[in-house]
Design a protein around this motif. Structure first.
Motif, short mmCIF file in Angstrom:
data_model
loop_
_atom_site.label_atom_id
_atom_site.label_comp_id
_atom_site.label_asym_id
_atom_site.label_seq_id
_atom_site.Cartn_x
_atom_site.Cartn_y
_atom_site.Cartn_z
N ALA A 171 -16.44 -17.14 33.86
CA ALA A 171 -17.75 -16.57 34.19
C ALA A 171 -18.76 -17.67 34.51
N GLY A 172 -18.65 -18.81 33.83
CA GLY A 172 -19.67 -19.84 34.01
C GLY A 172 -19.29 -20.96 34.96
N ASP B 238 -15.34 -15.13 43.58
CA ASP B 238 -15.94 -15.62 42.34
C ASP B 238 -15.89 -17.15 42.30
N ARG C 191 -30.72 -24.04 43.88
CA ARG C 191 -30.95 -25.13 42.95
C ARG C 191 -32.44 -25.37 42.73
N ARG C 192 -33.23 -25.29 43.80
CA ARG C 192 -34.67 -25.55 43.68
C ARG C 192 -35.40 -24.44 42.95
N LEU C 193 -34.72 -23.29 42.78
CA LEU C 193 -35.31 -22.20 41.99
C LEU C 193 -34.72 -22.18 40.59
N GLY C 194 -33.88 -23.17 40.28
CA GLY C 194 -33.26 -23.20 38.96
C GLY C 194 -32.18 -22.15 38.79
N LEU C 195 -31.72 -21.55 39.89
CA LEU C 195 -30.68 -20.52 39.79
C LEU C 195 -29.29 -21.16 39.70
N ASP C 196 -28.35 -20.39 39.22
CA ASP C 196 -26.95 -20.81 39.13
C ASP C 196 -26.39 -20.87 40.56
N ALA D 209 -22.77 -15.05 42.32
CA ALA D 209 -22.28 -14.21 43.41
C ALA D 209 -23.33 -13.94 44.48
N ASP D 210 -24.59 -13.74 44.09
CA ASP D 210 -25.61 -13.41 45.10
C ASP D 210 -25.93 -14.61 46.00
N GLU E 201 -23.04 -14.72 48.40
CA GLU E 201 -23.13 -13.55 49.28
C GLU E 201 -24.09 -13.82 50.44
N ARG F 118 -22.88 -13.48 54.33
CA ARG F 118 -23.51 -12.55 55.28
C ARG F 118 -24.07 -13.30 56.47
#
Lengths: 433, 260
Positions: free
Chosen positions: A162-163, A310, A348-353, A357-358, A361, A365
């Protein structure tokens, strides 16, 4: 930062944000783009760097479209190849019959048409030897502290959690046995082991054609003109190159031939091979002489059912291989790189993983539509031009002539060929990542 | 009714939190939703889609307040940040990756458990607490940044709740609030549209009568010496499937508030 390997018994793990499998031009460009943006990258290449850059390994040249040049410039690689890049100032498309005669109706693209006749308009693109591109990428990669180049090494397994993701490597001289990352990227070509390990299926179609590639020296200068000559057996392209070290005029030939005649061509001696080329191309560049090696590649159309899975993404030929008729394969891969790098850097600049998946995605797209359009166009062009039926010949001659008379339609086709149509990643637009 | 409290994603196991402000009916609604929190293709897809827009807003405004470069590696390095109603940590984790020292607060024990296990999986050090802002305010810790994202429309007593939040804010700090406006348009889009037509959110997620007008937020903050310095709308474009900042405050909006 890429951490130093931890040693537990025989397991040596390298930790990185992203593990890129495949050290071809697309994989290396992605590694440079991400590492340049501060993302820790581990790049796995089955070949050691000296093998990769040997001329015997790959004597091909690539057409780098304007959009791809912007990508390479944006990540600091272009200066390392600019001196050996031949600008394409004109593209002449013509149609021929089985006896090698060229139709008088032909399509002529001048790079100045795009800018409304502006003499300072950028060229359509450049022809560059693959080994020149590889060397520039390797030099840049070596200068980036957040990149680690593991070569020669091969992927042996892929475990996704998962991580994150763990990439197992088979025993190799680097001593590293595993990479722990948040995301793995398959840049490992048409036969992608990563794609197979992830169980991603492909739509696959082999053309009954072979691509023959070689370099020729010629008497007269090419003046930056690229020729695409549609013969019944398939397209024949003569692409201008920079002169060699002795100052000889050179061009790169990409020539599509049906399988059996292709085998015959590959077996010919140098003089007979030169005669076949002259028979197809004519004498507008004076006498032609093949220099260096001759390569034959089976042509196929391949499309992965997914570009993302994944903790995994596919780029370049691992995701799609198209007919080389329009010289767009590498350019498509470099647009993948620009889109994926942008999606990851934005996250990365938003601190997101960055392996979520998004995020993946968004990449999928973004790229899928562009790729499918180009696949349909190149496949259609090949089917339309690779035959010798008189009504079709007439229709396409008239079609080419009609396109020539409609400047706006011509501009649309040219923008597609230059890779500047559609919603573009920042790097393709010439903006910083 | 007591003070205000948090319940963006409450749970049935909230008996451990005994603040009068916690609204049990609101808490129960979110219990079933909590485990799907981290699946971007799951039930919380709309929140995942919305997340980049609100994070970019927070990042840029906080960076401006503290003179940081918002595109640098860790622009929030050294800042203490409180995420009120942190849920499964969808906002707290990015804030920690941007460099902040994060405290995540939630009234639902189950959400805190989910958030803690996910942070461990992500390798992030976040101080998650199953507690209320009232209780935290009495401890004396003060924060550079207080985030109230999609919380105030679920709170029982807005004034008491915001008063505690303001107490938690350092004198040079900044508070950011995101919520839904109580307009007919918000009823049509956020309740009927999102819950009934598009089925983005389970029916009953929102109670339109508890939506908050900007003037009500301003009035609730003013007695604590905190003023709204910026307001922005957040709009959804169904054609591009994207959220973006806009001038339209009628449905989703965010405010930036600083102590006077």
């Amino acid at each position: 930062m890429v951490t130093n390997p931890e040693q537990h018994d025989l397991i040596q793990t390298v930790t990185a944000d992203v593990a890129i499998i495949g050290g071809g031009m697309v994989g290396m460009t992605l590694a440079v783009a991400l590492a340049d943006a501060g993302i820790a990258v581990a790049l796995v290449d089955a070949q050691a760097a000296p093998e990769r850059t040997a001329t015997s390994y790959d004597g091909r040249s690539s057409a780098i479209a304007f959009g791809s040049q912007q990508v390479l410039a944006g990540i600091g690689v272009w200066p390392g190849m600019a001196a050996e890049a031949q600008p394409i100032l004109d593209i002449r498309v013509s149609d021929g019959d089985a006896r090698g005669r060229t139709s008088r109706l032909f399509l002529h693209y001048d790079h100045r048409d795009l800018a409304g006749g502006d003499a300072d308009a950028p060229p359509f693109g450049h022809i560059i030897e693959n080994q020149v591109i590889r060397r520039a990428l390797l030099d840049r990669l070596a200068a980036l502290p957040t990149a680690r180049h593991l070569a020669p090494a091969r992927i042996a397994g892929l475990a996704r959690t998962a991580g994150g993701v763990r990439v197992a490597l088979s025993p190799n001289p680097t001593g590293v046995t595993e990479i722990a990352a948040t995301l793995a990227i398959g840049a490992d070509g048409q036969g992608s082991p990563v794609r197979a390990l992830a169980g991603i299926r492909v739509t696959d179609w082999s053309y009954p054609q072979t691509g023959i590639v070689c370099t020729v020296a010629h008497e007269k200068p090419h003046h930056g003109v690229a020729h695409e000559h549609f013969l019944p057996s398939g397209p024949f392209a003569m692409l201008p190159m920079v002169p060699d070290q002795e100052g000889r005029n050179r061009s790169s030939i990409v020539w599509t031939e049906r399988r059996a005649p292709a085998r015959t061509m590959m077996a010919l001696d140098a003089d007979a091979f030169a005669a076949e080329i002259e028979h197809r191309f004519g004498d507008s560049l004076g006498r032609l002489r093949p220099v260096g090696g001759r390569w034959a590649y089976p042509l196929r159309l391949l499309h992965a059912e997914r570009y993302a899975d994944d903790r995994l993404a596919l780029v370049g030929d691992a995701a799609h291989a198209i007919h080389p008729i329009a010289g767009q394969g590498l350019n498509l891969g470099l647009r993948d790189v620009a889109a994926l790098a942008e999606a990851l850097v934005d996250a990365r600049r938003l601190g997101l993983d960055i392996g979520a998946a998004d995020v993946l995605e968004r990449y999928e797209r973004w790229r899928r539509f562009d790729t499918l359009v180009l696949m349909a166009v190149t496949d259609g062009l090949n089917r339309l031009f690779s035959n010798d039926l008189l009504p079709l010949r007439l229709a396409r001659d008239l079609g080419l002539a009609a396109v020539n008379r409609l400047p706006s339609l011509k501009r649309v086709l040219m923008r597609h060929a230059m890779g500047t149509a559609g919603e573009l990643p920042r790097l393709v637009r010439g903006e910083p990542l | 009714m007591g003070g205000g409290a948090v319940n963006r994603e409450p749970s049935a196991e909230t008996t451990s939190v005994d603040a009068a402000s916690v609204d049990p009916a609101e808490i129960a609604k979110f219990t079933a939703m909590a485990e799907a929190w981290w699946d971007p293709r799951g039930k919380f897809r709309p929140l995942h889609k919305f997340n980049p827009t609100r994070i970019a807003f927070i990042r840029d405004r906080v960076a401006a307040r503290f003179g940081r470069d918002s595109l640098a590696g860790r622009p929030f390095e050294g800042l203490r940040l409180l995420d009120v109603g942190c849920g499964g940590g969808l906002l707290a984790e990015p804030m920690a990756r941007l460099g902040a020292q994060v405290t995540g607060l939630d009234a639902a024990a189950r959400n805190i458990a989910i958030a803690r296990s996910h942070a461990a999986q992500s390798g992030l050090d976040i101080d998650y607490r199953c507690d209320t802002v009232e209780a935290l305010a009495t401890e004396g810790t003060r924060f550079d940044v207080v985030l109230n994202m999609e919380v105030v429309e679920h709170v029982a007593d807005l004034r008491a709740f915001l008063s505690s939040c303001c107490e938690l804010l350092k004198p040079n700090g900044v508070m950011i609030v995101a919520t839904l406006n109580r307009t007919p348009k918000a009823f049509a889009l956020a309740v009927v549209g999102a819950e009934y037509v598009l089925r983005w959110l389970p029916r009953g997620t929102h109670d339109w009568r508890k939506f908050v007008r900007p003037s009500e937020l301003a009035a609730a903050l003013r007695p604590s010496g905190v003023d709204i310095v910026e307001m922005t709308g957040v709009s959804y474009n169904p054609l591009s499937d994207r959220w973006s900042l806009s001038k339209d405050l009628d449905v989703n909006y965010m405010i930036v508030a600083t102590p006077r």
